[in-house]
Design an enzyme around this catalytic site. Sequence first.
Site, short mmCIF file in Angstrom:
data_model
loop_
_atom_site.label_atom_id
_atom_site.label_comp_id
_atom_site.label_asym_id
_atom_site.label_seq_id
_atom_site.Cartn_x
_atom_site.Cartn_y
_atom_site.Cartn_z
N HIS A 1 -7.74 -7.63 -0.38
CA HIS A 1 -6.36 -7.44 -0.49
C HIS A 1 -5.55 -7.90 -1.92
CE1 HIS A 1 -2.36 -5.56 0.29
NE2 HIS A 1 -1.57 -6.50 -0.35
N HIS B 1 1.27 -1.10 -0.11
CA HIS B 1 -0.08 -0.30 -0.10
C HIS B 1 0.86 1.31 0.06
CE1 HIS B 1 -4.15 -1.25 0.18
NE2 HIS B 1 -3.52 -2.54 1.55
N GLU C 1 -6.62 -12.43 3.28
CA GLU C 1 -7.99 -11.26 3.06
C GLU C 1 -8.08 -11.14 1.92
OE1 GLU C 1 -5.29 -7.69 3.48
OE2 GLU C 1 -4.39 -8.53 6.04
N ASP D 1 -7.83 -2.20 -1.20
CA ASP D 1 -8.11 -3.31 -0.96
C ASP D 1 -9.61 -2.69 -0.96
OD1 ASP D 1 -6.45 -3.75 1.33
OD2 ASP D 1 -6.70 -2.85 2.62
#
Length: 217
Positions: free
Chosen positions: A199, A132, A196, A139
Amino acid sequence: MKIHVALLLLAFATTGVLAQNPASISNSATVELPPAVNKGFRDLAVLDPTILVDIRYATTNNFTHSKIYDCPRCLLRPDVADALIKANETLKKRGFSLKMFDCYRPRPYQQRLWDKVPNPDYVTPPSKGSMHSRGAAVDLTIVDSNGKELDMGTEFDYFGVKAHTDNLQLPAEVLTNRKLLRETLEAVGFKGIRTEWWHFSYQSKKYPLSDYVWPCR
Ligand SMILES: [Zn+2]
């Protein structure tokens, strides 16, 4: 047109920022872009106002229950933004669109997150550097034409087996929705992670970590 208005209103409700009217945007070259374009980033909401933006770390609605970012913004490296716009075009043909929970995360904000939750199981240590913080990870989820999120089995930032992408013990609809998200993003150069469902990282290029923090009005 009705849908556009609904999406804009929803964007306003969730971010507090009303995106520019799509009708006033002929192409990206004529849009007066925010200063962040000079720092090697693009503002996704300006480039494609049909993508919803709900930056959770700029609110208290996240797993830390505190506001990490001073204000919301979805900035990304140019190629990453272009790929997402392409993915969104594909989804729109089926009556869906993207909704962003997090985009570029400046390293100083990564540090704030780490200071709140110094646990590498949940937060990447700032010294290591998150994708990120390179402006190359997102996300996100998918919404329907009413702006309603598809059922992905858990909320964003739910940390547990239920959020794992290799967990097949979930309702068929959830698996189908996750597959749509994964396949749409893989088709434009992103790759997901095991733990996740929300993500994804852009694979084609390696970008440096960045400390740039966007200004708040
Ligand atoms: Zn992420």
